[in-house]
Scaffold this motif. Structure first.
Motif, PDB file in Angstrom:
ATOM      1  N   GLY A   1      12.441  -2.996  -4.653  1.00  0.00           N
ATOM      2  CA  GLY A   1      13.710  -3.686  -4.870  1.00  0.00           C
ATOM      3  C   GLY A   1      14.322  -4.150  -3.567  1.00  0.00           C
ATOM      4  N   LYS A   2      15.470  -4.787  -3.683  1.00  0.00           N
ATOM      5  CA  LYS A   2      16.155  -5.355  -2.533  1.00  0.00           C
ATOM      6  C   LYS A   2      16.442  -4.272  -1.485  1.00  0.00           C
ATOM      7  CE  LYS A   2      20.011  -8.582  -2.085  1.00  0.00           C
ATOM      8  NZ  LYS A   2      19.406  -9.253  -0.965  1.00  0.00           N
ATOM      9  N   GLY A   3      16.335  -4.628  -0.238  1.00  0.00           N
ATOM     10  CA  GLY A   3      16.624  -3.666   0.829  1.00  0.00           C
ATOM     11  C   GLY A   3      15.417  -2.842   1.255  1.00  0.00           C
ATOM     12  N   SER A   4      14.229  -3.172   0.752  1.00  0.00           N
ATOM     13  CA  SER A   4      13.008  -2.445   1.150  1.00  0.00           C
ATOM     14  C   SER A   4      12.455  -3.054   2.442  1.00  0.00           C
ATOM     15  CB  SER A   4      11.950  -2.547   0.047  1.00  0.00           C
ATOM     16  OG  SER A   4      12.448  -2.121  -1.187  1.00  0.00           O
ATOM     17  N   THR A   5      13.150  -2.804   3.518  1.00  0.00           N
ATOM     18  CA  THR A   5      12.786  -3.490   4.763  1.00  0.00           C
ATOM     19  C   THR A   5      11.493  -2.929   5.355  1.00  0.00           C
ATOM     20  OG1 THR A   5      14.074  -1.933   6.052  1.00  0.00           O
ATOM     21  CG2 THR A   5      15.193  -3.965   5.360  1.00  0.00           C
ATOM     22  N   VAL A   6      10.900  -3.740   6.201  1.00  0.00           N
ATOM     23  CA  VAL A   6       9.711  -3.291   6.931  1.00  0.00           C
ATOM     24  C   VAL A   6      10.063  -2.045   7.751  1.00  0.00           C
ATOM     25  CG1 VAL A   6       8.047  -3.930   8.725  1.00  0.00           C
ATOM     26  CG2 VAL A   6       8.683  -5.605   6.973  1.00  0.00           C
ATOM     27  N   ALA A   7      11.245  -2.002   8.337  1.00  0.00           N
ATOM     28  CA  ALA A   7      11.646  -0.827   9.126  1.00  0.00           C
ATOM     29  C   ALA A   7      11.596   0.447   8.281  1.00  0.00           C
ATOM     30  CB  ALA A   7      13.044  -1.031   9.708  1.00  0.00           C
ATOM     31  N   LYS A   8      11.994   0.338   7.009  1.00  0.00           N
ATOM     32  CA  LYS A   8      11.987   1.533   6.151  1.00  0.00           C
ATOM     33  C   LYS A   8      10.570   1.936   5.752  1.00  0.00           C
ATOM     34  CE  LYS A   8      16.511   0.850   4.007  1.00  0.00           C
ATOM     35  NZ  LYS A   8      17.107   0.390   2.744  1.00  0.00           N
ATOM     36  N   LEU A   9       9.663   0.977   5.771  1.00  0.00           N
ATOM     37  CA  LEU A   9       8.260   1.338   5.544  1.00  0.00           C
ATOM     38  C   LEU A   9       7.698   2.005   6.782  1.00  0.00           C
ATOM     39  CD1 LEU A   9       7.248  -1.782   3.577  1.00  0.00           C
ATOM     40  CD2 LEU A   9       6.459   0.497   2.977  1.00  0.00           C
TER      41      LEU A   9
ATOM     42  N   MET B   1       0.852  -1.203   0.000  1.00  0.00           N
ATOM     43  CA  MET B   1       0.000   0.000   0.000  1.00  0.00           C
ATOM     44  C   MET B   1       0.887   1.253   0.000  1.00  0.00           C
ATOM     45  SD  MET B   1      -3.043  -1.097   2.664  1.00  0.00           S
ATOM     46  CE  MET B   1      -4.117   0.274   2.236  1.00  0.00           C
ATOM     47  N   PRO B   2       1.625   1.466  -1.107  1.00  0.00           N
ATOM     48  CA  PRO B   2       2.633   2.538  -1.084  1.00  0.00           C
ATOM     49  C   PRO B   2       2.070   3.921  -0.822  1.00  0.00           C
ATOM     50  CG  PRO B   2       2.288   1.655  -3.329  1.00  0.00           C
ATOM     51  CD  PRO B   2       1.613   0.722  -2.377  1.00  0.00           C
ATOM     52  N   ARG B   3       0.805   4.163  -1.156  1.00  0.00           N
ATOM     53  CA  ARG B   3       0.272   5.531  -1.006  1.00  0.00           C
ATOM     54  C   ARG B   3      -0.357   5.750   0.354  1.00  0.00           C
ATOM     55  NH1 ARG B   3      -3.533   5.430  -5.927  1.00  0.00           N
ATOM     56  NH2 ARG B   3      -3.933   7.635  -5.528  1.00  0.00           N
ATOM     57  N   THR B   4      -0.329   4.737   1.203  1.00  0.00           N
ATOM     58  CA  THR B   4      -0.995   4.829   2.508  1.00  0.00           C
ATOM     59  C   THR B   4       0.034   4.659   3.625  1.00  0.00           C
ATOM     60  OG1 THR B   4      -2.875   3.727   1.467  1.00  0.00           O
ATOM     61  CG2 THR B   4      -2.878   3.860   3.879  1.00  0.00           C
ATOM     62  N   PRO B   5       0.082   5.585   4.568  1.00  0.00           N
ATOM     63  CA  PRO B   5       0.975   5.347   5.702  1.00  0.00           C
ATOM     64  C   PRO B   5       0.515   4.105   6.481  1.00  0.00           C
ATOM     65  CG  PRO B   5       0.149   7.620   5.717  1.00  0.00           C
ATOM     66  CD  PRO B   5      -0.624   6.871   4.670  1.00  0.00           C
ATOM     67  N   LEU B   6       1.460   3.216   6.787  1.00  0.00           N
ATOM     68  CA  LEU B   6       1.141   2.005   7.549  1.00  0.00           C
ATOM     69  C   LEU B   6       1.884   2.054   8.873  1.00  0.00           C
ATOM     70  CD1 LEU B   6       1.414  -0.857   4.888  1.00  0.00           C
ATOM     71  CD2 LEU B   6      -0.587   0.502   5.506  1.00  0.00           C
TER      72      LEU B   6
ATOM     73  N   LEU C   1      10.906   4.754   2.954  1.00  0.00           N
ATOM     74  CA  LEU C   1      10.786   4.059   1.665  1.00  0.00           C
ATOM     75  C   LEU C   1       9.831   4.773   0.718  1.00  0.00           C
ATOM     76  CD1 LEU C   1      12.031   1.429   0.434  1.00  0.00           C
ATOM     77  CD2 LEU C   1       9.811   0.386   0.835  1.00  0.00           C
ATOM     78  N   GLU C   2       8.697   5.229   1.245  1.00  0.00           N
ATOM     79  CA  GLU C   2       7.684   5.836   0.378  1.00  0.00           C
ATOM     80  C   GLU C   2       7.550   7.342   0.604  1.00  0.00           C
ATOM     81  OE1 GLU C   2       6.587   4.072  -1.925  1.00  0.00           O
ATOM     82  OE2 GLU C   2       6.723   1.998  -1.249  1.00  0.00           O
ATOM     83  N   GLY C   3       8.394   7.902   1.449  1.00  0.00           N
ATOM     84  CA  GLY C   3       8.350   9.337   1.687  1.00  0.00           C
ATOM     85  C   GLY C   3       7.151   9.805   2.503  1.00  0.00           C
TER      86      GLY C   3
END
Ligand code: GCW
Length: 688
Positions: A412-420, A371-376, A425-427
């Protein structure tokens, strides 16, 4: 255990002398409640750690050695203005600077709350015996909403709580503000936790009634100086139950007006109210789907009411159906992924770490990355509903770390849950992490001494989800027991092994939800005649004569398709799936060859037994602290570094855990053997 990790017991004399010289004479403002809280904490900490607190002054003195404050509250900090501003509203620095020809320690933030956080950091350095010589710490939180979710009911019962009754004494509020509320706020502020949801997500509408709002406002007053905002769980049907309306339909103008008025009423009492947490259309809770509307319609209704005040909606993605699902693990994704982009900017969707329900091990939730457009927002459970309640020693740091470090491959590689979760990751700028609290009115707060570490680890990881669970355990052990490495090492070793031990003796190799029905304590892998097939463990393990495990591939529920293609390919391939998740994703024959060379059945039995041995090892490590060996024949034993009160409970609880690990092993093996009729591997004791 009441003092938690803020014990402030005397440090070793030589070190105390060094610290005393470095911390003599402190300048700290005392004009606001938060400034006074920072000063009071430092005084209390230094008095305990060093024997006496150095003199504190509101204005600069000739001899000052430490300066606390913000550029606005202390002229001494004006030169650091831009450096401090770069740390953001909650950040702080701890730094040595040269002033008037001598070295001065600065604890500074842009706002008072940063200074309070900085004081706690400084005290942690002292508690862990760190050097203050060349300090240069710059900290700001990576996550904005760092929130405890209390599942506390208005009658004092805590759902899934194992630490006594609720901390909130609704009956004596708002008049009586128990000092314990302040200690709760101190503990949270010491970790940077900046929000608390007072009431259960299975919410009573009454928590929004005026009398309860007055009580909540009194708690908000206690928490405010510690940077903690108050939130409430909102029952979606409150307009009917409290407002007397005929509907709670989110598109109904009368319902919209009711929520706007309600929100205004809350902000009139609590000007910095954080917002609502909502569980809707899950496990019988009311929600927008009752009116043919979506989760987004429901969340946006509340978001619109909160937006003018700056409040947020934390809308939970934990949805569990009335009817028996084909695969419960897929439901949240099915309902939410398509709503990406449909939520208001002040909505954050709160997702449990895994797709089932806080199991000892699950893969990360497929919504992370989908859900890239939604803050999780991450939801972890600190109260150990599925991990042996308060009696089993299970440090959750490694579980949290495993989830946060999982790679979603979303970009891509390195898109960790922490970065979400931290938004990078998605700004996203609206970011959050929630922990379902393990706190009650027990003297230890959490029902056991070691469960305090789970509160602690959650707070530290919410501040920075990239930290190491081991480092956090080491800090906690040093602060809670002793900074002596001979104490810290065995405790950290016990903690770090404890989660894998629980996985092994409860649900090894990707098994899940084998706990007894309802209360979830102890084994129950069998059919128990419950009302629904998915409420018994056989739904999850699917063991038969030929094999065991839940087929979540294309040939089964196809839950693997809810992950990025790289992961779906890995999880879906029997030769590539990580063994710890094997039976989560595959139904596997009992004679399947494992990496160890054993058959699956032999490996499973071996794992169960290993779990028991790991608990025995924890007992052994603990006993080296409580019964130190005699130094030489005839000499008196060394005194134990752990006080007898805490050591007695920990020893007893480990004994319970050892017995129950055995119970789990024996019951699980006996049950599976009744299905597959296979002999135990050589050397394995048959269940009694
Ligand atoms: O884990 C389950 C619990 C319920 C809980 C639910 C949820 C608050 O068994 O007690 O309800 O999850 O997270 O909503």
């Amino acid at each position: 255990g009441y003092a938690l990790w803020m014990r402030y017991v005397p440090v070793e004399p030589a070190l105390a002398a060094t610290y005393r010289a470095q911390l003599s004479d402190i300048v700290a403002p005392d004009a606001t409640p938060t400034q006074r809280a920072a000063r009071a904490e430092l005084e209390r900490g230094l008095a305990g750690l060093l024997g006496t607190a150095p003199p504190m002054h509101a204005e600069a003195t000739q001899q000052y050695a430490v300066v606390l404050g913000t550029p606005a509250s202390s002229p001494l900090l004006a030169p650091l203005h831009s450096e401090i501003a770069s740390l953001g509203p909650e950040g702080y620095l701890l730094k040595r600077v040269q002033r008037d020809g001598r070295s001065v320690l600065v604890v500074a933030g842009q706002r008072d709350i940063g200074v309070l956080y900085g004081v706690f950091h400084l005290l942690r350095l002292l508690q862990t015996g760190a050097s203050l010589d060349a300090l240069d710490v710059h900290e700001s939180p990576r996550v904005h909403l760092r929130v405890l979710d209390h599942w506390d009911n208005l009658d004092g019962h805590v759902e899934r709580g194992y630490a006594g009754r609720s901390l909130w004494d609704w009956q004596s509020l708002p008049e009586w503000k128990d000092p314990r509320y302040t200690d709760y706020a101190r503990a949270n502020a010491s970790l940077g936790i900046n929000g608390t949801v007072l009431n259960n997500v299975n919410a009573s509408a009454w928590s929004l009634a005026p009398a309860y709002l007055d009580k909540a406002a009194a708690l908000a007053e206690v928490f405010r100086p510690y940077g903690i905002r108050l939130y409430l769980s909102a029952r979606f049907s409150a307009p009917i139950e409290l407002g007397g309306l005929k509907t709670a339909d989110p598109l109904d103008p009368g319902v919209q007006r009711w929520w706007r008025d309600k929100v205004n009423e809350i902000y009139a009492r609590i000007p910095d109210f954080g917002g609502f947490l909502v569980k809707a259309n899950s496990e019988g809770q009311p929600g927008p789907q009752d009116y043919g509307r979506s989760h987004a319609d429901g969340a946006n209704l509340l978001a619109d009411a909160l937006a003018p005040h700056g409040g947020v909606v934390m809308w939970r993605a934990f949805v569990y159906a009335h009817d028996v699902p084909a695969d419960r693990a897929t439901q949240a994704f099915t309902e939410f992924a398509g709503l990406d982009g449909a939520f208001r900017p002040n909505v954050i969707v709160q997702v449990k770490n895994g797709p089932i329900d806080f199991q000892p091990r699950e893969p990360f939730h497929g919504l992370f990355g989908a859900m890239p457009r939604t803050p999780l927002m991450m939801e972890f459970q600190l109260t150990k509903e599925y991990l042996g309640f308060n009696t089993h020693l299970v440090y959750l740091g490694p579980l949290f770390e495993e989830v946060l470090r999982s790679d979603t491959h979303a970009r891509g590689k390195g898109s960790t849950v922490a970065k979400l979760v931290d938004g990078s990751l998605e700004g996203h700028t609206l970011t959050g992490m929630a922990g379902v609290a393990n706190i009650g009115n027990d003297r230890t707060w959490t029902g056991s001494h070691f469960d305090q570490a789970n509160w602690y680890a959650f707070g530290r990881l919410a501040w920075n989800p990239h930290q190491s669970a081991r480092d956090i355990a080491a800090d906690w052990a040093a602060m809670t027991f002793s900074p002596d490495p001979t104490v810290v090492q065995p405790i950290v070793a016990m903690m770090m092994a404890s989660r894998e031990a629980a996985v092994n003796y409860m649900t090894p190799l990707g098994l899940h939800h084998l706990m007894a029905r309802g209360h979830h304590y102890g084994p129950g892998p069998w059919v128990d005649g419950g009302p629904r097939p998915d409420w018994t463990s056989v739904y999850y393990h699917r063991a038969d004569r030929n094999g065991i495990g839940f087929d979540r591939n294309a040939s089964g529920s196809n839950a693997v398709a809810q992950y990025a293609p790289e992961l779906a390919a890995q999880y879906g391939d029997l030769t590539k799936v990580p063994e710890p998740l094997l039976l989560w994703f595959h139904h596997v024959p009992w004679n399947h060859r494992m990496a160890s060379g054993r058959t699956l059945w032999d490996e499973l039995v071996t794992r169960y037994s290993l779990g028991v041995k790991q608990v025995q090892e924890m007992q052994r490590q603990w006993s080296t602290l409580t019964d130190p060996p005699e130094v030489e024949r005839g000499s008196a034993p060394l005194p134990s570094p752990i006080d007898p009160q805490r050591s007695a409970q920990i020893t007893a609880f480990l004994r319970i855990q050892r017995r129950e690990a055995q119970w789990w092993r024996d019951a699980s093996i006996a049950y599976f053997q009744s299905i597959n009729d296979l002999p135990l591997p050589a050397g394995e004791a048959p269940p009694p």
